[in-house]
Design a protein around this motif. Structure first.
Motif, PDB file in Angstrom:
ATOM      1  N   UNK A   1       1.074  -0.922   0.487  1.00 31.82           N
ATOM      2  CA  UNK A   1       0.220   0.396  -0.138  1.00 31.82           C
ATOM      3  C   UNK A   1       1.009   1.093  -0.245  1.00 31.82           C
ATOM      4  N   UNK A   2       1.950   1.168   0.729  1.00 35.40           N
ATOM      5  CA  UNK A   2       2.731   2.352   0.893  1.00 35.40           C
ATOM      6  C   UNK A   2       3.302   3.404  -0.422  1.00 35.40           C
ATOM      7  N   UNK A   3       3.108   2.156  -1.723  1.00 36.90           N
ATOM      8  CA  UNK A   3       4.175   1.914  -2.814  1.00 36.90           C
ATOM      9  C   UNK A   3       3.238   3.104  -3.963  1.00 36.90           C
ATOM     10  N   UNK A   4       1.847   3.226  -2.910  1.00 33.97           N
ATOM     11  CA  UNK A   4       0.859   3.924  -3.981  1.00 33.97           C
ATOM     12  C   UNK A   4       0.508   5.120  -2.638  1.00 33.97           C
ATOM     13  N   UNK A   5       1.163   5.713  -2.062  1.00 29.58           N
ATOM     14  CA  UNK A   5       0.960   6.491  -0.932  1.00 29.58           C
ATOM     15  C   UNK A   5       1.206   8.011  -1.634  1.00 29.58           C
TER      16      UNK A   5
ATOM     17  N   UNK B   1      -1.799   9.996   2.121  1.00 34.92           N
ATOM     18  CA  UNK B   1      -0.581   9.055   3.065  1.00 34.92           C
ATOM     19  C   UNK B   1      -1.026   7.704   3.513  1.00 34.92           C
ATOM     20  N   UNK B   2      -2.028   7.315   3.075  1.00 32.46           N
ATOM     21  CA  UNK B   2      -3.064   5.957   3.150  1.00 32.46           C
ATOM     22  C   UNK B   2      -3.073   5.079   2.142  1.00 32.46           C
ATOM     23  N   UNK B   3      -2.584   5.858   0.556  1.00 31.52           N
ATOM     24  CA  UNK B   3      -2.934   4.860  -0.552  1.00 31.52           C
ATOM     25  C   UNK B   3      -4.635   4.785  -0.831  1.00 31.52           C
TER      26      UNK B   3
ATOM     27  N   UNK C   1      -6.419   1.621  -3.165  1.00 32.81           N
ATOM     28  CA  UNK C   1      -7.219   0.667  -2.503  1.00 32.81           C
ATOM     29  C   UNK C   1      -8.601   0.867  -2.407  1.00 32.81           C
ATOM     30  N   UNK C   2      -9.103   2.213  -3.183  1.00 34.86           N
ATOM     31  CA  UNK C   2     -10.437   2.172  -3.943  1.00 34.86           C
ATOM     32  C   UNK C   2     -10.585   0.846  -4.867  1.00 34.86           C
ATOM     33  N   UNK C   3      -9.637   1.071  -5.657  1.00 33.87           N
ATOM     34  CA  UNK C   3      -9.802  -0.073  -6.792  1.00 33.87           C
ATOM     35  C   UNK C   3      -8.885  -1.970  -7.460  1.00 33.87           C
ATOM     36  N   UNK C   4      -8.319  -1.701  -5.997  1.00 36.02           N
ATOM     37  CA  UNK C   4      -7.100  -2.582  -5.647  1.00 36.02           C
ATOM     38  C   UNK C   4      -7.264  -3.613  -4.357  1.00 36.02           C
ATOM     39  N   UNK C   5      -7.216  -5.015  -4.222  1.00 32.58           N
ATOM     40  CA  UNK C   5      -6.561  -5.450  -2.552  1.00 32.58           C
ATOM     41  C   UNK C   5      -5.196  -5.615  -2.331  1.00 32.58           C
ATOM     42  N   UNK C   6      -5.026  -5.388  -1.052  1.00 28.66           N
ATOM     43  CA  UNK C   6      -4.064  -5.676  -0.584  1.00 28.66           C
ATOM     44  C   UNK C   6      -3.943  -6.228   0.456  1.00 28.66           C
TER      45      UNK C   6
END
Length: 538
Positions: free
Chosen positions: A197-201, A206-208, A212-217
């Motif tokens: 998740x941090x890769x996309x923040x 800051x919390x991506x 996360x709205x379009x991806x699972x983690x």
């Protein structure tokens, strides 16, 4: 695993469907598709969420969807599901945590995490993921996690979860709570892969959340393959799932807003599960040899809410008279065709047995109460309705209430609000005089349920009930763990509700789905979610 409670009557074959209905779900299946369909679970819901960030609550379908790819530290013990009661708040088993221990006063719980648990990206879960996830929850004080789950569970919002070592975390409370562990098992409290998740923040995010709205983690049994917001979700097995692999390799969730279309698709073999099957279609589903109706206990209730802002309706005597005049048995038989039961108690009977009734049906006494309150000539009220909540049968319920109340001199005007968004906005702003609604507490606990819908500080108190005595009592229930002392306080709080009648619960609605006859394993869980790992074909 416990098998589901099912009603089955296999008699007739399904009728031929219109081509347009089949097209809504991708057309008919061929023999060549049957092998692939065997390991693909296809569901038709009344709505599909527009996004899947667990921090953004856009309705219960977010809970049901994210349940597939999130795992929490604990989970509900499916073996405890009963025919008449929902799984209790203390019926939990370890999930991502392999064990947990409380301190002496139960204000801290130390969780030992499983080692070797990996997300779909291959990142191992550690204490850092747990702490980051909980920090994310409290980064927005208005989030469902912080405001509606953690706050009433007395979680320390300043320091909810702290790292002891790489595989040990400590869960902190400000006071004991009977639901502090149960909220940990709620699907939206699932742990996220913070490394990914941090890769996309970004600085602005800051919390991506956008990613996360379009991806699972998560660390759950499935991973998100695609989402067409509001239309369709596709998922496949998480190859790194820590527990036993689920039976179904793929999951497809489709939005089919029309209930009759959902029922037709089920009976045609196009889908395996449908949500909210229309009541007038249940007998057809039961009578079809390829389908069944699955009825499970639930805490869902359909209500009549009256505004506490109204100068007439805020009076307890008037409220009691109106409540007493409503023939709940008639509503159940006429509208629900026997699939529901009358609601007479302050909290759902499925979570607490042997309650004294809130009211008894007695139109003669109701008329006398109304006259004694100064309304011998009656009064007029407007009841607003929406087909979305409690359902498409809302108008039928309103008509029956209209007829019942006319007998005691209360003239009812029914107002249909076509837009669900406009209706929910009016509910939140408390601008309607009276309206039909539904509630379903996320935690099967009487104290939590009373606080959620009647507490002065609760965001879900939509009728404007404010009673200092009740707030003090329900506040005490939320600071007490299970036991006799808490039971006594719960009873006192329910007495206040009986005296003031803040919400008129009309019907207790079970959890009903239409299902393929060969589907097994769906049980009701407190969140209303879907136990995906429990599902298989028989």
């Amino acid at each position: 695993m416990r098998s589901t409670v099912k009603r089955r009557i296999a008699v007739t074959a399904v009728a031929t469907l219109a081509t347009g209905v089949l097209a809504a779900c991708g057309g008919g299946s061929s023999d060549s598709d049957s092998g692939a369909r065997d390991k693909t679970l296809v569901m038709a819901w009344s709505a599909v969420p527009p996004q899947l960030d667990p921090m953004v609550y856009t309705g219960n379908t977010v809970v049901y969807s994210t349940d597939a790819f999130l795992s929490g530290l604990l989970e509900y013990d499916y073996s405890k599901a009963g025919d008449d009661t929902v799984i209790a708040t203390d019926e939990l088993v370890p999930a991502l945590a392999e064990s947990f221990e409380p301190n002496a006063d139960r204000t801290q719980f130390t969780f030992k995490l499983r080692k070797g648990v990996k997300s779909q990206y291959g990142n191992e879960m550690t204490a850092d993921d747990v702490v980051w996830t909980y920090q994310r929850f409290v980064s927005n004080p208005a989030s469902i996690q912080a405001a509606s789950l953690m706050k009433p569970a007395n979680v320390d919002l300043k320091n909810p979860m702290e790292k002891i070592d790489d595989y040990t975390v400590r869960y902190n409370l400000t006071a004991p709570s009977s639901i502090s562990l149960s909220v940990v098992a709620y699907p939206l409290m699932g742990i996220l892969d913070s490394t990914e998740a941090k890769k996309h923040a970004t600085d602005a995010d800051p919390y991506a959340g956008e990613w996360l709205a379009q991806n699972s983690a998560g660390f759950g049994p499935y991973q998100l393959d695609s989402i067409a917001p509001g239309e369709e979700i596709r998922m496949s097995q998480n190859p790194n799932y820590w527990d036993e692999k689920p039976y179904f390799e793929d999951v497809v969730i489709r939005s089919v807003p029309d209930g009759a279309n959902r029922a037709q698709l089920l009976m045609a073999g196009e889908v395996d599960i449908i949500s909210e099957p229309p009541i007038d279609q249940l007998k057809k589903i039961e009578d079809n040899s390829a389908t069944k109706v699955n009825v499970q206990p639930d805490a869902n209730r359909h209500n009549l809410n009256l505004s506490m802002k109204d100068p007439d309706l805020k009076k307890p005597e008037v409220r009691k008279a109106i409540n007493m005049a409503i023939d709940r048995e008639g509503i159940v038989e006429s509208v629900y065709q026997g699939y529901a039961k009358p609601a007479w108690t302050p909290v759902p009977s499925s979570m607490m047995a042997d309650q004294e009734p809130m009211i008894e049906y007695d139109p003669q006494q109701a008329a006398q109460l109304l006259a004694d309150a100064g309304y011998a000539d009656g009064l007029s009220i407007e009841i607003s309705i929406s087909s979305e909540r409690p359902g498409p049968y809302a108008e039928n319920i309103a008509r029956l209430i209209q007829s019942d109340l006319k007998e005691i001199g209360v003239e009812v005007t029914i107002k249909n609000v076509p837009s669900p968004a406009d209706f929910e906005e009016a509910v939140s702003s408390q601008s309607m005089q009276a309206y039909l609604y539904s509630d379903r507490p996320s935690q099967p606990d009487p104290g939590f349920s009373m606080y959620l819908y009647n507490g002065t500080g609760s965001a879900l108190n939509k009728v404007g009930f404010a009673n200092p005595q009740f707030d003090e009592l329900v506040g005490r229930t939320l600071r007490l763990d299970l036991g006799e002392e808490r039971d006594t306080v719960v009873d006192e709080a329910m007495d206040v509700l009986r005296e003031n009648q803040p919400i008129f619960s009309l019907v207790e609605m079970p959890d009903i789905t239409g299902e393929a006859a060969d589907l097994e394993g769906r049980i009701s869980v407190p969140s209303g979610g879907v136990p995906y790992v429990n599902l298989k074909r028989g």
